[in-house]
Design a protein around this motif. Structure first.
Motif, PDB file in Angstrom:
ATOM      1  N   LEU A 162       0.842  -1.188   0.000  1.00 26.45           N
ATOM      2  CA  LEU A 162       0.000   0.000   0.000  1.00 26.45           C
ATOM      3  C   LEU A 162       0.875   1.234   0.000  1.00 26.45           C
ATOM      4  O   LEU A 162       1.953   1.230   0.612  1.00 26.45           O
ATOM      5  CB  LEU A 162      -0.887   0.045   1.253  1.00 26.45           C
ATOM      6  CG  LEU A 162      -1.741  -1.174   1.561  1.00 26.45           C
ATOM      7  CD1 LEU A 162      -2.447  -0.980   2.901  1.00 26.45           C
ATOM      8  CD2 LEU A 162      -2.742  -1.421   0.458  1.00 26.45           C
ATOM      9  N   TRP A 163       0.436   2.274  -0.673  1.00 24.49           N
ATOM     10  CA  TRP A 163       1.109   3.565  -0.571  1.00 24.49           C
ATOM     11  C   TRP A 163       0.049   4.650  -0.474  1.00 24.49           C
ATOM     12  O   TRP A 163      -1.065   4.490  -0.948  1.00 24.49           O
ATOM     13  CB  TRP A 163       2.066   3.825  -1.737  1.00 24.49           C
ATOM     14  CG  TRP A 163       1.393   3.875  -3.081  1.00 24.49           C
ATOM     15  CD1 TRP A 163       1.223   2.839  -3.954  1.00 24.49           C
ATOM     16  CD2 TRP A 163       0.790   5.015  -3.699  1.00 24.49           C
ATOM     17  NE1 TRP A 163       0.548   3.258  -5.064  1.00 24.49           N
ATOM     18  CE2 TRP A 163       0.272   4.587  -4.939  1.00 24.49           C
ATOM     19  CE3 TRP A 163       0.633   6.336  -3.336  1.00 24.49           C
ATOM     20  CZ2 TRP A 163      -0.383   5.457  -5.810  1.00 24.49           C
ATOM     21  CZ3 TRP A 163      -0.019   7.193  -4.194  1.00 24.49           C
ATOM     22  CH2 TRP A 163      -0.508   6.757  -5.420  1.00 24.49           C
ATOM     23  N   ARG A 164       0.394   5.729   0.183  1.00 22.86           N
ATOM     24  CA  ARG A 164      -0.527   6.851   0.320  1.00 22.86           C
ATOM     25  C   ARG A 164       0.250   8.152   0.427  1.00 22.86           C
ATOM     26  O   ARG A 164       1.400   8.162   0.880  1.00 22.86           O
ATOM     27  CB  ARG A 164      -1.453   6.672   1.512  1.00 22.86           C
ATOM     28  CG  ARG A 164      -0.732   6.654   2.827  1.00 22.86           C
ATOM     29  CD  ARG A 164      -1.649   6.563   4.023  1.00 22.86           C
ATOM     30  NE  ARG A 164      -2.312   7.836   4.191  1.00 22.86           N
ATOM     31  CZ  ARG A 164      -3.546   7.971   4.652  1.00 22.86           C
ATOM     32  NH1 ARG A 164      -4.234   6.924   5.008  1.00 22.86           N
ATOM     33  NH2 ARG A 164      -4.090   9.159   4.792  1.00 22.86           N
ATOM     34  N   ILE A 165      -0.379   9.208   0.000  1.00 24.45           N
ATOM     35  CA  ILE A 165       0.199  10.543   0.091  1.00 24.45           C
ATOM     36  C   ILE A 165      -0.649  11.344   1.066  1.00 24.45           C
ATOM     37  O   ILE A 165      -1.869  11.398   0.945  1.00 24.45           O
ATOM     38  CB  ILE A 165       0.242  11.244  -1.280  1.00 24.45           C
ATOM     39  CG1 ILE A 165       1.138  10.466  -2.245  1.00 24.45           C
ATOM     40  CG2 ILE A 165       0.712  12.687  -1.131  1.00 24.45           C
ATOM     41  CD1 ILE A 165       1.110  10.973  -3.682  1.00 24.45           C
ATOM     42  N   ASP A 166       0.016  11.962   2.035  1.00 26.01           N
ATOM     43  CA  ASP A 166      -0.646  12.853   2.989  1.00 26.01           C
ATOM     44  C   ASP A 166      -0.125  14.262   2.774  1.00 26.01           C
ATOM     45  O   ASP A 166       0.990  14.470   2.278  1.00 26.01           O
ATOM     46  CB  ASP A 166      -0.369  12.395   4.420  1.00 26.01           C
ATOM     47  CG  ASP A 166      -1.025  11.058   4.718  1.00 26.01           C
ATOM     48  OD1 ASP A 166      -2.267  10.978   4.640  1.00 26.01           O
ATOM     49  OD2 ASP A 166      -0.297  10.091   5.004  1.00 26.01           O
ATOM     50  N   TYR A 167      -0.927  15.233   3.193  1.00 27.71           N
ATOM     51  CA  TYR A 167      -0.612  16.646   2.972  1.00 27.71           C
ATOM     52  C   TYR A 167      -0.411  17.353   4.311  1.00 27.71           C
ATOM     53  O   TYR A 167      -1.298  17.337   5.154  1.00 27.71           O
ATOM     54  CB  TYR A 167      -1.753  17.340   2.230  1.00 27.71           C
ATOM     55  CG  TYR A 167      -2.311  16.565   1.065  1.00 27.71           C
ATOM     56  CD1 TYR A 167      -1.524  16.248  -0.031  1.00 27.71           C
ATOM     57  CD2 TYR A 167      -3.636  16.150   1.060  1.00 27.71           C
ATOM     58  CE1 TYR A 167      -2.048  15.539  -1.103  1.00 27.71           C
ATOM     59  CE2 TYR A 167      -4.170  15.453  -0.008  1.00 27.71           C
ATOM     60  CZ  TYR A 167      -3.372  15.147  -1.084  1.00 27.71           C
ATOM     61  OH  TYR A 167      -3.886  14.450  -2.143  1.00 27.71           O
ATOM     62  N   TYR A 168       0.752  17.968   4.468  1.00 33.32           N
ATOM     63  CA  TYR A 168       1.073  18.688   5.698  1.00 33.32           C
ATOM     64  C   TYR A 168       1.467  20.123   5.381  1.00 33.32           C
ATOM     65  O   TYR A 168       1.782  20.458   4.241  1.00 33.32           O
ATOM     66  CB  TYR A 168       2.244  18.000   6.423  1.00 33.32           C
ATOM     67  CG  TYR A 168       1.890  16.627   6.918  1.00 33.32           C
ATOM     68  CD1 TYR A 168       1.248  16.455   8.140  1.00 33.32           C
ATOM     69  CD2 TYR A 168       2.168  15.500   6.164  1.00 33.32           C
ATOM     70  CE1 TYR A 168       0.900  15.187   8.599  1.00 33.32           C
ATOM     71  CE2 TYR A 168       1.827  14.230   6.612  1.00 33.32           C
ATOM     72  CZ  TYR A 168       1.194  14.095   7.824  1.00 33.32           C
ATOM     73  OH  TYR A 168       0.846  12.845   8.270  1.00 33.32           O
ATOM     74  N   ASP A 169       1.494  20.939   6.425  1.00 28.04           N
ATOM     75  CA  ASP A 169       2.020  22.287   6.251  1.00 28.04           C
ATOM     76  C   ASP A 169       3.524  22.187   6.003  1.00 28.04           C
ATOM     77  O   ASP A 169       4.098  21.087   6.027  1.00 28.04           O
ATOM     78  CB  ASP A 169       1.690  23.168   7.458  1.00 28.04           C
ATOM     79  CG  ASP A 169       2.369  22.718   8.749  1.00 28.04           C
ATOM     80  OD1 ASP A 169       3.156  21.742   8.735  1.00 28.04           O
ATOM     81  OD2 ASP A 169       2.112  23.337   9.787  1.00 28.04           O
ATOM     82  N   LEU A 170       4.177  23.297   5.751  1.00 25.96           N
ATOM     83  CA  LEU A 170       5.599  23.258   5.396  1.00 25.96           C
ATOM     84  C   LEU A 170       6.483  22.721   6.516  1.00 25.96           C
ATOM     85  O   LEU A 170       7.528  22.131   6.251  1.00 25.96           O
ATOM     86  CB  LEU A 170       6.068  24.647   4.951  1.00 25.96           C
ATOM     87  CG  LEU A 170       5.420  25.161   3.672  1.00 25.96           C
ATOM     88  CD1 LEU A 170       5.964  26.545   3.315  1.00 25.96           C
ATOM     89  CD2 LEU A 170       5.612  24.197   2.509  1.00 25.96           C
ATOM     90  N   ALA A 171       6.061  22.890   7.758  1.00 23.53           N
ATOM     91  CA  ALA A 171       6.837  22.396   8.895  1.00 23.53           C
ATOM     92  C   ALA A 171       6.483  20.945   9.246  1.00 23.53           C
ATOM     93  O   ALA A 171       7.074  20.377  10.155  1.00 23.53           O
ATOM     94  CB  ALA A 171       6.615  23.291  10.113  1.00 23.53           C
ATOM     95  N   CYS A 172       5.543  20.372   8.547  1.00 25.60           N
ATOM     96  CA  CYS A 172       5.071  19.006   8.808  1.00 25.60           C
ATOM     97  C   CYS A 172       4.534  18.833  10.224  1.00 25.60           C
ATOM     98  O   CYS A 172       4.689  17.792  10.850  1.00 25.60           O
ATOM     99  CB  CYS A 172       6.161  17.976   8.506  1.00 25.60           C
ATOM    100  SG  CYS A 172       6.488  17.802   6.757  1.00 25.60           S
TER     101      CYS A 172
END
Length: 115
Positions: A80-90
């Motif tokens: 499985l793979w997934r992409i998550d979205y964070y702010d620039l500081a993670c």
């Protein structure tokens, strides 16, 4: 948000996700789970290649048409793979994943049995 805005946002997120998936180290952060990282290097590279070239998106695995998740078989393992979205500081989630100036993409590759 109107339908055209949602469609254009999804198209932009999809474009950014596809570019990131095809060149993960240059456009975000790539994480392998402990079990994935413990595989032999050749297996890790083969799995990464499959992720980078993945195109089996369906309504079931991509309901928002953002190309942020995929699954496939590699030898006897489901990957499985997934992409998550964070702010620039993670530290927090991104307010707008369609804006790369305020979003860090993080892709995690894992064995399904770890989920």
């Amino acid at each position: 948000m109107s339908k055209p805005d949602e469609a254009s946002r999804a198209a932009r997120v999809r474009e950014l996700n596809d570019a990131f998936r095809k060149a993960p180290r240059s456009l975000g952060k790539l994480c392998l789970t402990r079990s994935t990282a413990a595989l032999p290097l050749g297996a890790q590279l083969a799995i990464l290649h499959r992720v980078m070239t993945f195109d089996a998106f369906t309504e079931e695995n991509d309901p928002y048409q953002e190309h942020k998740f995929g699954a496939f078989e590699y030898k006897d393992e489901k990957i499985l793979w997934r992409i998550d979205y964070y702010d620039l500081a993670c530290e927090y989630g991104s307010d707008d994943p369609s804006d790369p100036t305020q979003t860090t993409r993080v892709m995690t590759i894992m064995l399904a049995r770890e989920d």
